[in-house]
Structures are given as C-alpha cells and as structure tokens.
Design a protein around this motif. Structure first.
Motif, PDB file in Angstrom:
ATOM      1  N   THR A  86       0.978  -1.062  -0.025  1.00 18.70           N
ATOM      2  CA  THR A  86       0.018   0.095   0.044  1.00 18.70           C
ATOM      3  C   THR A  86       0.984   1.036  -0.024  1.00 18.70           C
ATOM      4  OG1 THR A  86      -1.552   1.246   1.205  1.00 18.70           O
ATOM      5  CG2 THR A  86      -0.102  -0.081   2.620  1.00 18.70           C
ATOM      6  N   ALA A  87       0.255   2.286  -0.467  1.00 15.79           N
ATOM      7  CA  ALA A  87       1.318   3.483  -0.673  1.00 15.79           C
ATOM      8  C   ALA A  87       0.881   4.342   0.431  1.00 15.79           C
ATOM      9  CB  ALA A  87       0.700   4.379  -1.696  1.00 15.79           C
ATOM     10  N   THR A  88       0.022   3.977   1.409  1.00 12.39           N
ATOM     11  CA  THR A  88      -0.187   4.786   2.710  1.00 12.39           C
ATOM     12  C   THR A  88       0.933   4.375   3.640  1.00 12.39           C
ATOM     13  OG1 THR A  88      -2.589   4.509   2.217  1.00 12.39           O
ATOM     14  CG2 THR A  88      -1.972   5.064   4.457  1.00 12.39           C
ATOM     15  N   GLY A  89       1.390   5.534   4.296  1.00 12.85           N
ATOM     16  CA  GLY A  89       2.461   5.354   5.049  1.00 12.85           C
ATOM     17  C   GLY A  89       3.713   5.525   4.892  1.00 12.85           C
ATOM     18  N   TYR A  90       3.869   5.368   3.367  1.00 10.98           N
ATOM     19  CA  TYR A  90       5.330   5.417   2.648  1.00 10.98           C
ATOM     20  C   TYR A  90       5.950   6.838   3.309  1.00 10.98           C
ATOM     21  CZ  TYR A  90       9.454   5.341  -0.314  1.00 10.98           C
ATOM     22  OH  TYR A  90      10.695   5.477  -0.949  1.00 10.98           O
ATOM     23  N   GLY A  91       7.329   6.514   3.717  1.00  9.94           N
ATOM     24  CA  GLY A  91       8.110   7.850   3.817  1.00  9.94           C
ATOM     25  C   GLY A  91       7.805   8.449   5.455  1.00  9.94           C
ATOM     26  N   THR A  92       6.970   7.638   6.280  1.00  9.30           N
ATOM     27  CA  THR A  92       6.678   8.073   7.455  1.00  9.30           C
ATOM     28  C   THR A  92       7.007   6.948   8.491  1.00  9.30           C
ATOM     29  OG1 THR A  92       4.556   7.029   7.710  1.00  9.30           O
ATOM     30  CG2 THR A  92       4.577   9.111   6.615  1.00  9.30           C
ATOM     31  N   VAL A  93       6.730   7.189   9.765  1.00  9.02           N
ATOM     32  CA  VAL A  93       7.197   6.335  10.788  1.00  9.02           C
ATOM     33  C   VAL A  93       6.625   4.909  10.526  1.00  9.02           C
ATOM     34  CG1 VAL A  93       7.922   7.940  12.523  1.00  9.02           C
ATOM     35  CG2 VAL A  93       5.556   7.209  12.508  1.00  9.02           C
ATOM     36  N   ILE A  94       5.378   5.090   9.943  1.00 11.50           N
ATOM     37  CA  ILE A  94       4.584   3.808   9.700  1.00 11.50           C
ATOM     38  C   ILE A  94       5.264   2.639   8.920  1.00 11.50           C
ATOM     39  CG2 ILE A  94       2.494   2.786   8.702  1.00 11.50           C
ATOM     40  CD1 ILE A  94       2.016   4.349  10.949  1.00 11.50           C
ATOM     41  N   ALA A  95       6.409   3.297   8.195  1.00 14.28           N
ATOM     42  CA  ALA A  95       7.006   2.316   7.125  1.00 14.28           C
ATOM     43  C   ALA A  95       8.323   1.953   7.979  1.00 14.28           C
ATOM     44  CB  ALA A  95       7.440   3.177   5.894  1.00 14.28           C
ATOM     45  N   GLN A  96       8.589   2.278   8.916  1.00 16.52           N
ATOM     46  CA  GLN A  96       9.888   1.951   9.621  1.00 16.52           C
ATOM     47  C   GLN A  96      10.011   0.361   9.695  1.00 16.52           C
ATOM     48  OE1 GLN A  96      10.532   4.516  12.977  1.00 16.52           O
ATOM     49  NE2 GLN A  96      10.903   6.411  11.739  1.00 16.52           N
ATOM     50  N   GLY A  97      11.265  -0.183   9.427  1.00 18.09           N
ATOM     51  CA  GLY A  97      11.370  -1.526   9.469  1.00 18.09           C
ATOM     52  C   GLY A  97      10.665  -2.568   8.552  1.00 18.09           C
ATOM     53  N   LYS A  98       9.822  -1.676   7.638  1.00 12.51           N
ATOM     54  CA  LYS A  98       9.158  -2.730   6.526  1.00 12.51           C
ATOM     55  C   LYS A  98       9.536  -2.500   5.301  1.00 12.51           C
ATOM     56  CE  LYS A  98       4.872  -1.641   9.304  1.00 12.51           C
ATOM     57  NZ  LYS A  98       3.385  -0.848   9.321  1.00 12.51           N
ATOM     58  N   GLU A  99       9.359  -3.571   4.626  1.00 14.11           N
ATOM     59  CA  GLU A  99       9.820  -3.636   3.175  1.00 14.11           C
ATOM     60  C   GLU A  99       9.124  -2.567   2.249  1.00 14.11           C
ATOM     61  OE1 GLU A  99       9.803  -6.707  -0.645  1.00 14.11           O
ATOM     62  OE2 GLU A  99       9.572  -7.713   1.475  1.00 14.11           O
ATOM     63  N   THR A 100       9.850  -1.908   1.420  1.00 13.13           N
ATOM     64  CA  THR A 100       9.226  -1.104   0.537  1.00 13.13           C
ATOM     65  C   THR A 100       9.481  -1.634  -0.932  1.00 13.13           C
ATOM     66  OG1 THR A 100      10.992   0.522   0.679  1.00 13.13           O
ATOM     67  CG2 THR A 100       9.085   0.753   2.151  1.00 13.13           C
ATOM     68  N   ARG A 101       8.829  -1.259  -1.922  1.00 14.02           N
ATOM     69  CA  ARG A 101       8.728  -1.370  -3.465  1.00 14.02           C
ATOM     70  C   ARG A 101       8.376  -0.403  -4.270  1.00 14.02           C
ATOM     71  NH1 ARG A 101       7.929  -7.559  -5.255  1.00 14.02           N
ATOM     72  NH2 ARG A 101       8.674  -6.526  -6.848  1.00 14.02           N
ATOM     73  N   GLU A 102       9.088  -0.372  -5.276  1.00 16.96           N
ATOM     74  CA  GLU A 102       8.550   0.773  -6.302  1.00 16.96           C
ATOM     75  C   GLU A 102       7.656  -0.001  -7.360  1.00 16.96           C
ATOM     76  OE1 GLU A 102      10.222   3.957  -9.323  1.00 16.96           O
ATOM     77  OE2 GLU A 102      11.578   3.140  -7.757  1.00 16.96           O
ATOM     78  N   PHE A 103       6.573   0.398  -7.727  1.00 13.68           N
ATOM     79  CA  PHE A 103       5.814   0.075  -8.889  1.00 13.68           C
ATOM     80  C   PHE A 103       5.221   1.189  -9.751  1.00 13.68           C
ATOM     81  CE2 PHE A 103       5.193  -3.290  -5.299  1.00 13.68           C
ATOM     82  CZ  PHE A 103       5.108  -4.344  -5.960  1.00 13.68           C
TER      83      PHE A 103
END
Length: 236
Positions: A121-138
C-alpha cells in the motif's frame, strides 16, 4: 443453547477465550461495539490480551473496561483518542500500541480473512509507519508491505441474525464488524434480534453464517453516544 445460539454472553465465551490470545473486536468509536460480550470478557478475568480494534472505547465503557482492569497488553488500532486511561497506560509504558492508518487496518483484517498474507500500500510510505518494513516501487510509485491480521477470537455486533448465524448489520454499525468476523478463527456475534432461518431474503445477508460460530442475544444494548453535540434552544 440451541444450535449456535447461547443463553448469555458469558456462556458464549465459555471455552473460547484464554490468557494471551489475540482478539479482533468490531466497532467504530462506540458505534457497533459488542457491549455485552466485552463486559463478559472483562468478567472472565483473562489477561495479556492483544486486541485488534479501530479504537479502545472510552473510559469505563467498551474496551475501556478492559484497560481499567489491565487485561489488555497490546492494542492494534487506528484511533486512540477519547480514552484518558489508554493515554496514561501508553505513555507510562504499560500498554503496547501498534498504530495503523485506518484504511490499512481495515485491509489487514480483510486480507487475514481472505487468506492473503500481505499486501503493498502507498499509505504510510516515507513516515514512521514504514520504519522496519519492506518497501517496493511499482510504476514509479513507492509502496509499503503490510502483513495480514488474524485473531484467535472475533467479538462482533450485528443487528439481526438467523439461527444459522447469517447476519444483517444496521447502517454505519457495520463498520469493522464483518472484517473482524472473517479474520477470527472463532467468531462470537452479539445481536439485537434472532429469527428463524428463511426469515429474510438470502440477498439481504451481509455476512454469511459460515463465519459465525456462536450467537448471543442482547435485545436492548445501551448504545452510548461518544460525543453528543446539540444546539442551544432557539438557535436556528
């Protein structure tokens, strides 16, 4: 007991709840919360619970009752206002909190019920919500990987049920209840009316009875209003 119907909230929880479980509890604010089941859960004395719910009720009502008795160890929530005891326990380190954007919380529950282990989900990317979580670009946009939520027990509130557990919800009281029900290994539903199978059209059913294991009747719930706002007499 008659089929899925139990004579009381206490009986409906007997043999189902235990220390250390994860529970998914329906409701939004105080709208559509399983009032009788929460009170019965408090009376069982089970402890060290992880509770997945949009919020934690208010002081002394809803899930606030379980905070007062220190039965909740961790909340997985979206909105945690309106509850001073929640705030006190969290700030003092007595209560663990896994904070979620509201739509992410709803989708995590839905995914759990659908057997989907995780989603981007795009929600939370770049915030503390995303810390420690996998991210990907689509397609040039960044997304965060969120895992599904499952619960040992779901406690939900509906308006009407038939004896097979098929449920109808009333207006906004539907909120998180269907998602919680589907994410729970065992689902206990509190309803205001129980009718015989065939009493309502199958196309009216909001949640099929296959998701509901136990039913309890609470014909006259309190249904508190979280924030009552009225205009002064004579105002237009």
């Amino acid at each position: 007991m008659r089929g899925k119907v139990y004579e009381s909230a206490q009986a409906a929880l007997d043999g189902v709840v235990a220390d250390g479980q994860t529970l998914a509890v329906g409701g939004f604010g105080l709208c559509g919360i399983p009032e009788a089941l929460i009170a019965a859960l408090r009376d069982t004395g089970v402890r060290n619970l992880t509770v997945i719910s949009n919020n934690a009720g208010v002081d002394g009502f809803g899930l606030g009752q379980l905070l007062a008795t220190r039965q909740i160890r961790k909340m997985i929530s979206s909105y945690v206002g309106e509850n001073k005891e929640f705030e006190r326990q969290f700030l003092s380190g007595e209560l663990e909190l896994e904070f979620n954007p509201q739509g992410t919380l709803a989708e995590r529950l839905r995914a759990g019920g659908a057997g989907i282990p995780a989603f981007f989900t795009a929600t939370g990317y770049g915030t503390v919500i995303a810390q420690g979580k996998e991210t990907r670009e689509f397609d040039g946009k960044h997304y965060v990987l969120e895992t599904a939520l499952r619960a040992d027990v779901a406690l939900i509130k509906a308006w009407k049920a038939d004896t097979a557990g098929n449920l109808l919800f009333r207006k906004t009281a539907r909120n998180f209840n269907p998602a919680c029900a589907m994410a729970g290994q065992v689902c206990v539903a509190e309803v205001e009316e129980i009718v015989e199978v065939g009493s309502f059209d199958p196309d009216q059913v909001h949640l099929p009875g296959i998701y509901v294991d136990r039913l309890v009747l609470n014909a006259h719930p309190e249904k508190r209003i979280e924030q009552r706002t009225v205009r002064a007499a004579g105002d237009k």
